[in-house]
Scaffold this active site. Structure first.
Site, mmCIF file in Angstrom:
data_model
loop_
_atom_site.group_PDB
_atom_site.id
_atom_site.type_symbol
_atom_site.label_atom_id
_atom_site.label_comp_id
_atom_site.label_asym_id
_atom_site.label_seq_id
_atom_site.Cartn_x
_atom_site.Cartn_y
_atom_site.Cartn_z
ATOM 1 C CB THR A 121 -4.161 -8.986 4.103
ATOM 2 O OG1 THR A 121 -5.744 -8.466 2.496
ATOM 3 C CG2 THR A 121 -3.889 -10.835 3.941
ATOM 4 N N GLY A 149 0.469 -3.221 0.290
ATOM 5 C CA GLY A 149 1.205 -2.843 -0.711
ATOM 6 C C GLY A 149 1.703 -1.499 -0.337
ATOM 7 C CD GLU A 189 -9.631 -5.191 -4.278
ATOM 8 O OE1 GLU A 189 -10.863 -5.042 -3.932
ATOM 9 O OE2 GLU A 189 -8.624 -4.560 -3.401
#
Lengths: 659, 659
Positions: A138, A177, A421
């Site tokens: 992303t 993350g 997701e």
């Protein structure tokens, strides 16, 4: 000691709680193993979540890393392995409050997308934590629409390297993350350019921090993206790349390779990759969506039999709030939904296992169906469960709003599942595209996958129910759902065709139908969920009272859906106004029936007090005592605030002196 | 510089933004004054909210006290007074992020419930901050149901004192703002006992902390209740009272007094008190509910014309997400609702001003109507706007989930409005009780207040609309809403009567109808909101294009409501299936129309960047730049986490050494 108001609820269960738990787990042996894992984790103080609600983002991050590192030791100590049967219970036991989750995605991606050589090089390094990996897909400017990613990887034939850049601020990687502070490596998704030609998005292994001192590597700018609504423990990061060179071997090349001279070779099928993404969507449903809803139901329902407020009958004691019809109507449908989604998850898991076996033998025929299912159900279940958790929170009034109830963090966390997701609206429209295609195919007499064969089988007719008891017949309501799903899909298909025939361009016509297409996709998923619930109930043995209570929950889930979405059932008169009154009557009657078993039904989820981490939801129901004890531990009570000396004292004393 | 994607949206406004702003403010002079107040506050660094998203609960509290103390100086400096016209803009300017709000409620309560002597003694002390007051009503075990409060105040004739106790853990005061750490005094609501007889709940002024050193007074246990979902700046507190003595004069005694010998005397009417509670409910709607929704719409809509994602037409640039029908359908109805509720708030304010004037001349006839309105609208508007803010948040995808977007804190804060000042379900049922009563009265030919006269006027019939354009006629849709409200109220009244006639006891029958009663109450409020919107549009002059765009918004609000609650309109066939298709078509058409003015419509709310405090919503649309700049300020980026030295380094290095 257990609060008598809660204890009494357990004395009249119409079924065996222990047997229901075992059935939900998939057998008594699974229950035993789950309890053993949870016990081993919870008795270890390193995994304590006791102070979670009082900690800052920095403290939460540090704790998550501490737990992740400790978990490695623990697993060795306990003899658990990543591929062992215990592993799935570990995530439940730590409530996802742990670091290095993206490290696992990093490894999985290399395993799937890397060549044998790449797997042989990187997987051992990652397994032994010689590096910490992340997954940088992303960007600030792009999420679900991967084709739009702006990061570039230009192949330099002379040096045999890729040169990676995030050319604009919007191309910066954002959200990954484990990347803000922990990762030493990350998998960067970038547009591959060779000799000026773009070959689309490919994954590259990039080292971002020194293995010696953790400083950023040359050309790397990275950090933490700051506070979020939840996930304080995760170091979601940003990453800018400025002429970062990586060797040719760092592009994952199982399916495509850049040869030394710059020749681009594609090989094999990428469809398996597509399957991986799809199955990740399904796997999050259990851990991040259904379990949180089950927890929220447990907390809200236990609290609702302990909380007494106002009088139901004049002259009597104040009533338990769960005895009010409005409170039942808030909570019991959410409880039924938790069961419904647990069963549909089992169904999806089976579907995917079957699909995976097919793919292993190079049969990719089921992929479109699996993709449509994973997209639609991910969207429908996350959205439903997010609303459901919010209802549980609100139903607990002021105390639900305290972090100590556990409900706010369940809510703020499950909310994210609607976004990550794949954005839900985008996903629903992908499902809709599949449904429209299948509908057109059946109309043309072509075969379609079994799960959508109903699109051809739909009859016109009206709902045959004659009284409210008829609506407790699974055939009656399942057919109503089926009819409704077919109607929404077929009428949207018709609108789409009309628009195109009237000269509207295809993509414009599609856009003009998207509100209804999304609705149709949800209707499909709703129908399959109801149907699967009824089939699950049917297959149950009649013993131990479990089938009976599951039948009630199934009825409640189905009738709640009709009651709350009455318009789509009434629209073409399939269900008439008087029949809708029967639905309402049966629906409200069911609330009273299920209310009696409400506490046993949440007890069967078998959450420990530590995993609920809720002052309202503990097994013993000592709500007020616990709220008071926990509040005293808050850092806001540790010492007198500096605000007193700085502001309050001068204010109070100055004005005294003014008099 | 303004992002060109945002700038272009402002060039084609169909109306004058400045004139719309002035109209919303109630005149250009009000706009000028509001801007002056906001400017004065925002240019003062003490009021900065720049670090808000990074601060701990302790830091937020300290900042709120600092601001509250500074505000006193600021007001003197600027010549603003609590009763002056500027005051209402101060709260907007500080976004409610300030201490001592309960101090104001403390003062207002004394003014309303205290005798002249009490007012003369306490109000000057409070005004000059010789004490800091709070308002201790809610207990751990009791919220909306005040009669159930457990704190006791026993009159001791010998000492002429009240002895206050919180006898059980559940009777502890819990939640009062400003009480956890700041207050020196609080108004305790307790059951009054004289000679062993209970006289119900009364308010007592109790000192809880020393004016010299802020230590707790004898018999007082108090502190902060810990972390909440929002309101970190507020020191919501707990309070235990153990034989706390207060003098007889400390019971507020305008309406009732305990004489030295223990004689209880009630005097005058308490109805005015009841009115105060009612009007507080209305006043929070503007500040805590409508303004937050307007802010959320501003952020989400500006972001949606800056964010580009995927392609609407093949070969073109990626599209602004607001050009997708699904995004329009998420956001534009919320925008329409923000306007609808702004207008209904004006209506309610006027109704209450009129009611207050009546009460001044001892006419209490309007009180039941006012109470029903304040309850129902508080519940309906808070619930609607909370969902609306959540939709705005989700519509911004991942970036909406970052605290830096401003949306999470708008959401977590507005959510509380569903719970405080009366739990929403309880409030809706109070409105329903009034409606049922009025419906019975009209059925019996008795007069009812004008606002519910429609209950008598309803005709059977069907909706006369023949094509989709007919549904843009306010008469058509207003009548549909009216018909629907009457149907829900009358059918529930009938169910209630049937149950009672069949032998069900009154309170049981009531409980069995509450789900439908709550629905009926909401339907009433919805109808009044639509009707008021159409009347507001009608009264508008046609100049400046404002009436035209307001008409579109009114249509959108009304048709969105029919589209989303289709069941209640289809149920008795008032609207037919084919007519519902017309509603849907007109509704979807309107999205396209309003989309063109979406940015000007949020610009007209006239929020400064500082008041939005959003990286996504700023006037210049430099979204990505700002997200990056703000993230860098996060404490998570200030230094390397201790987690590196403690855990990551040993992990990475140990494993290196193992090789």
């Amino acid at each position: 000691s257990v609060n008598p108001d809660l204890a009494i609820e357990r004395q009249t269960a119409s079924f065996s709680v222990e047997k229901l738990t075992a059935w939900l787990d998939g057998g008594a042996e699974q229950t035993r193993m789950r309890r053993a894992v949870v016990e081993a984790i919870e008795c270890d103080p390193v995994f304590s979540r006791e102070n979670q609600y009082f900690e800052s983002q920095n403290e939460r991050y540090e704790a998550a890393v501490r737990k992740a590192v400790h978990l490695q030791k623990k697993m060795q100590e306990m003899g658990w392995t990543v591929n062992g049967p215990e592993f799935k219970y570990i995530y439940r036991a730590v409530s996802g409050d742990i670091a290095f989750l993206l490290h696992r995605i990093f490894m999985r991606s290399i395993s799937v997308l890397g060549s044998d050589k790449q797997v042989a090089k990187w997987i051992p390094l990652a397994t032994q934590y010689q590096l910490i990996g992340s997954y940088a897909q992303t960007e600030l400017g792009h999420g679900t629409y991967l084709q739009g990613l702006e990061t570039t990887a230009v192949f330099d034939v002379t040096t045999q390297e890729f040169i990676l850049n995030t050319p604009k601020i919007s191309s910066m990687k954002w959200w990954p993350g484990d990347m803000g502070r922990s990762a030493t490596h990350t998998l960067v998704f970038a547009q591959l350019y060779i000799h000026g030609k773009c070959y689309g998005v490919h994954p590259f292994i990039v080292q971002i921090r020194s293995l010696q001192d953790h400083s950023l590597c040359p050309g790397i700018i990275a950090g933490d993206i700051g506070p979020k609504m939840n996930f304080e423990h995760a170091d979601n990061g940003y990453l800018m790349l400025q002429n970062v060179h990586v060797p040719r071997e760092n592009m994952l090349n199982k399916f495509c390779e850049v040869q030394p001279d710059g020749t681009y070779v594609r090989r094999g099928s990428q469809k398996i990759n597509y399957f991986t993404m799809t199955s990740v969507r399904i796997s999050i449903i259990a851990d991040e969506v259904i379990i949180p809803l089950m927890k929220a139901c447990t907390i809200a329902i236990r609290y609702s039999v302990v909380r007494r407020q106002s009088k139901l009958k004049p002259g009597e004691q104040e009533a338990k709030i769960l005895d009010y019809q409005t409170q039942q109507e808030k909570l019991l449908p959410q409880l039924a939904a938790a069961y419904a989604f647990h069963f549909i998850y089992n169904y999806l898991e089976e579907l995917f296992d079957k699909g995976y076996r097919e793919i292993q033998i190079k049969n990719f025929n089921t992929l479109p169906e699996l993709h449509a299912f994973s997209s639609g159900f991910k969207a429908m279940i996350t959205q439903y469960c997010t609303s459901a958790v919010e209802i549980c929170l609100r139903a607990c009034g002021g105390h639900g709003y305290s972090l100590l109830s556990g409900l706010p963090s369940l809510y703020t966390r499950i909310l994210a599942s609607c976004i990550y997701e794949g954005e839900n609206t985008v996903l629903l429209l992908q499902t809709a595209r599949f449904l429209i295609k299948c509908f057109m195919a059946t109309s043309a007499g072509q075969p379609v996958p079994p799960s959508v064969a109903y699109l051809a089988a739909a009859k016109a007719g009206k709902c045959p129910a004659k009284n409210k008891l008829d609506f407790l017949s699974p055939d009656i309501y399942t057919e109503a759902y089926q009819h409704m799903a077919v109607r929404l899909i077929s009428s949207t298909a018709a609108k789409l065709q009309d628009l195109i025939q009237s000269g509207v361009k295809k993509h414009d016509a599609w856009n003009q139908c998207t509100v209804q297409l999304a609705q149709a996709a949800k209707a499909h998923c709703y129908y399959i969920t109801v149907k699967n619930f009824t089939e699950t109930v049917e297959k149950l043995e009649t013993k131990a009272g479990i089938q009976k209570i599951m039948k009630h929950l199934c009825d409640l889930f189905a009738l709640h859906g009709i009651f709350s979405n009455a318009g789509v059932f009434l629209h073409d008169g399939y269900i008439s106004g008087p029949q809708m009154d029967m639905v309402t009557a049966s629906y409200l009657d069911l609330l009273d029936v299920i209310r009696k078993d409400a506490v046993p039904l949440v007890d069967a989820f078998d959450f420990t007090d530590k995993s609920l981490n809720s002052a309202l939801g503990s097994y013993d129901g000592q709500v007020y005592q616990r709220l008071y004890e926990w509040a005293q531990k808050s850092p806001t009570n540790r010492q007198m605030s500096p605000a007193y000396e700085k502001y309050l004292k001068p204010l109070l004393h100055n004005t005294l002196s003014k008099l």
